[in-house]
Write a protein that holds these residues in place. Structure first.
Motif, mmCIF file in Angstrom:
data_model
loop_
_atom_site.group_PDB
_atom_site.id
_atom_site.type_symbol
_atom_site.label_atom_id
_atom_site.label_comp_id
_atom_site.label_asym_id
_atom_site.label_seq_id
_atom_site.Cartn_x
_atom_site.Cartn_y
_atom_site.Cartn_z
ATOM 1 N N ALA A 26 0.827 -1.203 0.000
ATOM 2 C CA ALA A 26 0.000 0.000 0.000
ATOM 3 C C ALA A 26 0.864 1.256 0.000
ATOM 4 O O ALA A 26 0.606 2.210 -0.740
ATOM 5 N N VAL A 27 1.897 1.269 0.831
ATOM 6 C CA VAL A 27 2.777 2.436 0.893
ATOM 7 C C VAL A 27 3.551 2.593 -0.414
ATOM 8 O O VAL A 27 3.747 3.711 -0.903
ATOM 9 N N ALA A 28 3.990 1.476 -0.989
ATOM 10 C CA ALA A 28 4.702 1.546 -2.272
ATOM 11 C C ALA A 28 3.796 2.121 -3.360
ATOM 12 O O ALA A 28 4.241 2.903 -4.214
ATOM 13 N N SER A 29 2.509 1.764 -3.327
ATOM 14 C CA SER A 29 1.564 2.316 -4.303
ATOM 15 C C SER A 29 1.392 3.817 -4.095
ATOM 16 O O SER A 29 1.325 4.590 -5.063
ATOM 17 N N ALA A 30 1.321 4.244 -2.841
ATOM 18 C CA ALA A 30 1.208 5.673 -2.555
ATOM 19 C C ALA A 30 2.461 6.415 -3.006
ATOM 20 O O ALA A 30 2.378 7.521 -3.568
ATOM 21 N N ALA A 31 3.622 5.814 -2.779
ATOM 22 C CA ALA A 31 4.866 6.438 -3.234
ATOM 23 C C ALA A 31 4.877 6.582 -4.747
ATOM 24 O O ALA A 31 5.329 7.594 -5.300
ATOM 25 N N ARG A 32 4.343 5.576 -5.425
ATOM 26 C CA ARG A 32 4.313 5.617 -6.885
ATOM 27 C C ARG A 32 3.425 6.752 -7.397
ATOM 28 O O ARG A 32 3.700 7.352 -8.439
ATOM 29 N N ILE A 33 2.355 7.056 -6.662
ATOM 30 C CA ILE A 33 1.478 8.159 -7.049
ATOM 31 C C ILE A 33 2.255 9.468 -7.096
ATOM 32 O O ILE A 33 2.066 10.290 -8.003
ATOM 33 N N ASP A 56 1.636 10.210 -13.628
ATOM 34 C CA ASP A 56 0.854 9.730 -14.770
ATOM 35 C C ASP A 56 0.266 8.344 -14.505
ATOM 36 O O ASP A 56 -0.625 7.889 -15.225
ATOM 37 N N LYS A 57 0.761 7.673 -13.452
ATOM 38 C CA LYS A 57 0.244 6.343 -13.096
ATOM 39 C C LYS A 57 -0.694 6.416 -11.886
ATOM 40 O O LYS A 57 -1.038 5.385 -11.314
ATOM 41 N N ALA A 58 -1.105 7.633 -11.498
ATOM 42 C CA ALA A 58 -1.877 7.796 -10.266
ATOM 43 C C ALA A 58 -3.186 7.014 -10.294
ATOM 44 O O ALA A 58 -3.536 6.327 -9.329
ATOM 45 N N LYS A 59 -3.931 7.091 -11.411
ATOM 46 C CA LYS A 59 -5.214 6.408 -11.479
ATOM 47 C C LYS A 59 -5.035 4.900 -11.338
ATOM 48 O O LYS A 59 -5.786 4.221 -10.633
ATOM 49 N N CYS A 109 -2.595 3.407 -9.796
ATOM 50 C CA CYS A 109 -2.188 3.104 -8.420
ATOM 51 C C CYS A 109 -3.378 3.144 -7.463
ATOM 52 O O CYS A 109 -3.482 2.331 -6.533
ATOM 53 N N LEU A 110 -4.281 4.103 -7.663
ATOM 54 C CA LEU A 110 -5.432 4.225 -6.781
ATOM 55 C C LEU A 110 -6.332 3.002 -6.823
ATOM 56 O O LEU A 110 -7.100 2.746 -5.892
ATOM 57 N N SER A 111 -6.248 2.250 -7.921
ATOM 58 C CA SER A 111 -7.113 1.077 -8.088
ATOM 59 C C SER A 111 -6.498 -0.202 -7.549
ATOM 60 O O SER A 111 -7.118 -1.258 -7.632
ATOM 61 N N THR A 112 -5.294 -0.139 -6.993
ATOM 62 C CA THR A 112 -4.629 -1.358 -6.544
ATOM 63 C C THR A 112 -5.337 -1.943 -5.320
ATOM 64 O O THR A 112 -5.815 -1.204 -4.446
ATOM 65 N N PRO A 113 -5.441 -3.263 -5.228
ATOM 66 C CA PRO A 113 -6.127 -3.908 -4.091
ATOM 67 C C PRO A 113 -5.527 -3.539 -2.734
ATOM 68 O O PRO A 113 -6.239 -3.518 -1.734
ATOM 69 N N SER A 114 -4.233 -3.254 -2.696
ATOM 70 C CA SER A 114 -3.585 -2.960 -1.413
ATOM 71 C C SER A 114 -4.132 -1.694 -0.762
ATOM 72 O O SER A 114 -3.997 -1.500 0.447
ATOM 73 N N LEU A 115 -4.765 -0.806 -1.550
ATOM 74 C CA LEU A 115 -5.303 0.442 -1.020
ATOM 75 C C LEU A 115 -6.803 0.375 -0.756
ATOM 76 O O LEU A 115 -7.427 1.388 -0.439
ATOM 77 N N LYS A 116 -7.368 -0.818 -0.878
ATOM 78 C CA LYS A 116 -8.814 -0.959 -0.782
ATOM 79 C C LYS A 116 -9.345 -0.487 0.565
ATOM 80 O O LYS A 116 -10.405 0.155 0.646
ATOM 81 N N GLU A 117 -8.652 -0.800 1.653
ATOM 82 C CA GLU A 117 -9.118 -0.441 2.990
ATOM 83 C C GLU A 117 -8.393 0.776 3.548
ATOM 84 O O GLU A 117 -8.412 1.023 4.755
ATOM 85 N N ILE A 118 -7.760 1.531 2.657
ATOM 86 C CA ILE A 118 -6.941 2.668 3.079
ATOM 87 C C ILE A 118 -7.524 3.959 2.516
ATOM 88 O O ILE A 118 -7.882 4.024 1.343
#
Length: 725
Positions: free
Chosen positions: A493-500, A505-508, A510-519
């Motif tokens: 989840a944190v790695a996905s947030a860092a990627r945002i 350009d990959k923000a959308k 990243c926001l859809s990744t399962p790791s951020l579902k409950e965040i």
């Protein structure tokens, strides 16, 4: 209605009388105060049951010398930095001094808007007191305080909430004081205009802080009564046209990139009204990184001319600490990502294994050099993180990106100035809600904050906060057996947030990744901070069944609550000078930024308009009650003055006023004005008959104006929503 918090009349005669009775007149500090000051060095909170008094006062003549007090911590001093500029712009000829403690002093000592930095050596004296050297410490405190008295300061502004800051303010101040101080007996009292009282009555109380929509920076500015041309928390270690190599980022002049190194610092220690327990709505003091710098004497004069002509290498920025043994950070190509694992309390600490896994992911994805920062207290956990990460995926031969470098562990090895320089050379910092996160924001480095039950993100654009969507968030626990709020935030989840932040350009995606579902993700925006700077939730969290971005329809109760919060601010500004802090159009624009109002259907928009009108009508009724209170208070004053023997008639008025008090103070957001309306009618003889009646009259007059203002604002807001339907 009674309470141990008593507001006092904004009446010059009343103020003078109370000041004398409360022991606020100027004079040499007594020996009891020195004993209390020494005790406060080892005491974080006020004793249970100590009551806080409020006394509205105003500034005297134009000050030629000003003392600003913000003792700690790193973050709170960072949040105070815009005040330096505001004071300099407002009082161009005044000498401005800043009183803080050892660690933050290292950051602010070269700020161009300060004439002097005075260091309160708390750590040194705390050690002596812990060793039993009480008498010697009191003698040293006396020798330290006395040179600061002698009428040096025309205005003392205390932004801190700790007992030690209150005692220091009392001992140093001879003239005007704004903020927390004490009486001769050591009882805390808040002096100054209404925004000073807002800080203690609203933001430091776990229940009432929900009424506050303002950032700590803005509250500090309002407390100091300044409105600077810029609201940056930029560290100004050098203000020449310096170029900074940012390990993979293009070099940018400091003046153009917001990296003006203007020293920083911060801390907010809220005081709960029921006994002055410092509780900052669930937040505690931030950890302070060991500065490695000893500043001797009671004051450190700025050497601005030397700073302006210095280079980074001469300032200790970007070079090795004399006693440290670590390599220089890597330069282009590639980049650095900083990690700060420390937190003051276990409930805010992310697991060591999670940090190690995150480092592996960052190394695999970007080939990044990861740098672990921290204070001396973080060295053990930093070593464990480095050890775990060094033997895992970083050396995985199946990784697409080869990164032979182990994490660079600098925990406990940098001074704060060096930390600021190192953070400026990072592409990103991943941290908890700690002082270094706010330093990173001040040097222009984006921050991903891993939030526990409570959080305050760095001030300024480009930062993200992750918080688990759990029902218990917002608790004030220091420790937690389940710790689910931090467990749910995974390395992925944190790695996905860092990627945002690293790949916008990959923000959308990243926001859809399962790791951020409950965040929940909160973003600080892309523009320069304004008066109403705040984090807002990121939208576009996944797709619905039709393949379109999933966006929830705004909750109308949340919209109404947000509107009331901002309308509430105008009540406090109105108490100060009769003006409004924010217009209805601006309130709508801000609420629209937090909530997508375009998603509210026409029918719901009509319902929202009707609800706002109904709430406004309720405040019109409150205004009528307050008007009755105004008339009764005048009658009470007249009876007490001319016919004090008519006790039955007097007590009948008192009984009715008590009921009116209760009706007004139970209605949000007017309940936030309770500090003003709590009058101990039962102690009318002890309080002084005429003074109590005058105070009652003043309170009802303000309550009436506040209710009318809310009625008018909500009526206008209802019209704006009606137009949107």
């Amino acid at each position: 209605m009674t309470d141990n918090f008593n507001s006092k009349l904004d009446d010059p005669q009343d103020r003078a009388g109370l000041a004398g009775r409360a022991g606020l007149a100027a004079g040499a500090p007594n020996s009891k105060l020195y004993q209390l000051l020494a005790q406060s060095i080892l005491q974080r909170n006020w004793d249970q049951g100590v009551g806080l008094k409020y006394l509205l006062t105003s500034q005297g003549r134009e000050p030629a010398s000003i003392l600003l007090i913000q003792l700690s911590s790193i973050g709170d001093v960072v949040y105070t930095m815009p005040v330096f500029l505001g004071l300099r712009e407002k009082f161009k000829e005044a000498k401005i001094s800043f009183l803080t403690e050892e660690a933050p002093a290292e950051l602010v000592r070269d700020d161009p808007n300060l004439d002097r930095v005075i260091v309160f050596e708390k750590d040194k004296w705390a050690k002596k007191l812990a060793d039993g050297q009480v008498d010697e410490t009191i003698k040293e405190l006396h020798a330290w305080v006395e040179p600061l008295r002698a009428g040096q300061f025309d205005l003392v502004i205390n932004l801190h909430t700790s007992p030690r800051s209150a005692f220091l303010t009392k001992m140093i101040a001879d003239k005007d004081v704004w903020g927390l101080t004490v009486t001769e007996s050591g009882r805390p009292v808040v002096l100054g205009h209404p925004w000073m009282h807002y800080k203690y009555w609203i933001t430091t109380n776990p229940e009432r802080c929900r009424l506050n929509p303002l950032s700590s920076v803005e509250i500090h500015l309002l407390m100091a009564d300044v409105n600077p041309s810029q609201r940056r928390t930029a560290l100004s270690i050098a203000d020449c046209g310096l170029q900074i190599a940012e390990c993979g980022r293009e070099e940018q002049p400091i003046a153009d990139s917001g990296l003006q190194i203007a020293e920083c610092g911060r801390e907010e220690q809220p005081i709960a009204d029921s006994g002055l327990q410092i509780a900052e709505c669930g937040r505690e003091e931030q950890p302070i990184v060991d500065s490695g710098l000893q500043i001797a004497g009671c004051g450190v004069e700025n050497s601005k001319s030397a700073i302006r002509n210095s280079k980074w290498s001469e300032l200790g920025i970007g070079r090795q600490h004399p006693e440290a043994n670590y390599p220089s950070l890597p330069q282009k190509p590639g980049f650095c990502i900083g990690i700060h694992p420390g937190a003051n309390y276990p409930s805010r600490r992310w697991k060591v294994e999670y940090f190690a896994g995150l480092i592996d992911l960052l190394a695999e994805t970007y080939g990044a050099q990861v740098v672990i920062f921290g204070g001396k207290d973080d060295q053990e956990s930093a070593a464990l993180i480095s050890s775990h990460a060094r033997n895992s995926a970083i050396h995985n031969p199946q990784s697409e990106i080869h990164n032979p470098q182990s994490p660079l562990n600098l925990a406990g090895k940098t001074s704060l100035r060096e930390l600021a320089g190192r953070l400026a050379n990072c592409r990103l910092l991943i941290s908890g809600d700690t002082g270094p996160a706010h330093i990173a924001g001040a040097v222009g480095t984006p921050v991903v904050v891993i939030a526990g039950p409570n959080w305050v993100g760095p001030y300024g654009p480009g930062h993200l906060v992750l918080q688990a969507r759990v029902p218990c968030r917002g608790c004030a626990k220091v420790t937690c057996d389940e710790h689910i709020c931090m467990e749910l935030i995974t390395p992925e989840a944190v790695a996905s947030a860092a990627r945002i932040l690293l790949e916008k350009d990959k923000a959308k995606e990243c926001l859809s990744t399962p790791s951020l579902k409950e965040i929940d993700l909160f973003y600080s925006g892309d523009g320069e901070p304004t008066r109403f700077f705040a984090y807002f939730p990121l939208a576009g969290r996944g797709d619905n069944a039709a393949g379109n971005p999933q966006v929830d329809t705004p909750d109308l109760s949340e919209v109404i609550t947000a509107i009331l919060r901002y309308c509430f601010l105008n009540i406090w500004q109105g108490m100060k000078d009769g003006t409004a802090l924010i217009s209805e159009d601006d309130i709508l624009a801000i609420v629209a930024q937090r909530v997508n109002l375009d998603l509210i259907p026409g029918q719901q928009s009509s319902k929202l308009s009707e609800t706002l009108s109904q709430i406004g009508a309720g405040f019109a009724g409150i205004a009528q009650l307050a008007e009755e209170g105004v008339g009764l208070s005048r009658n009470l004053y007249q009876l007490l003055k001319t016919s004090p023997e008519h006790q039955n008639e007097i007590m009948a008025i008192v009984s009715r006023l008590d009921k009116i008090d209760e009706a007004i103070c139970l209605r949000d957001p007017l309940s936030g004005l309770g500090y003003m309306a709590y009058i101990d009618y039962a102690a009318i003889k002890e309080e002084g008959d005429l003074r109590t009646a005058r105070r009652s009259l003043w309170c009802y007059q303000h309550s009436q104006r506040a209710a009318l203002r809310l009625n008018q604002s909500l009526g206008r807001m209802a019209g704006l929503f009606w137009d949107r339907k």
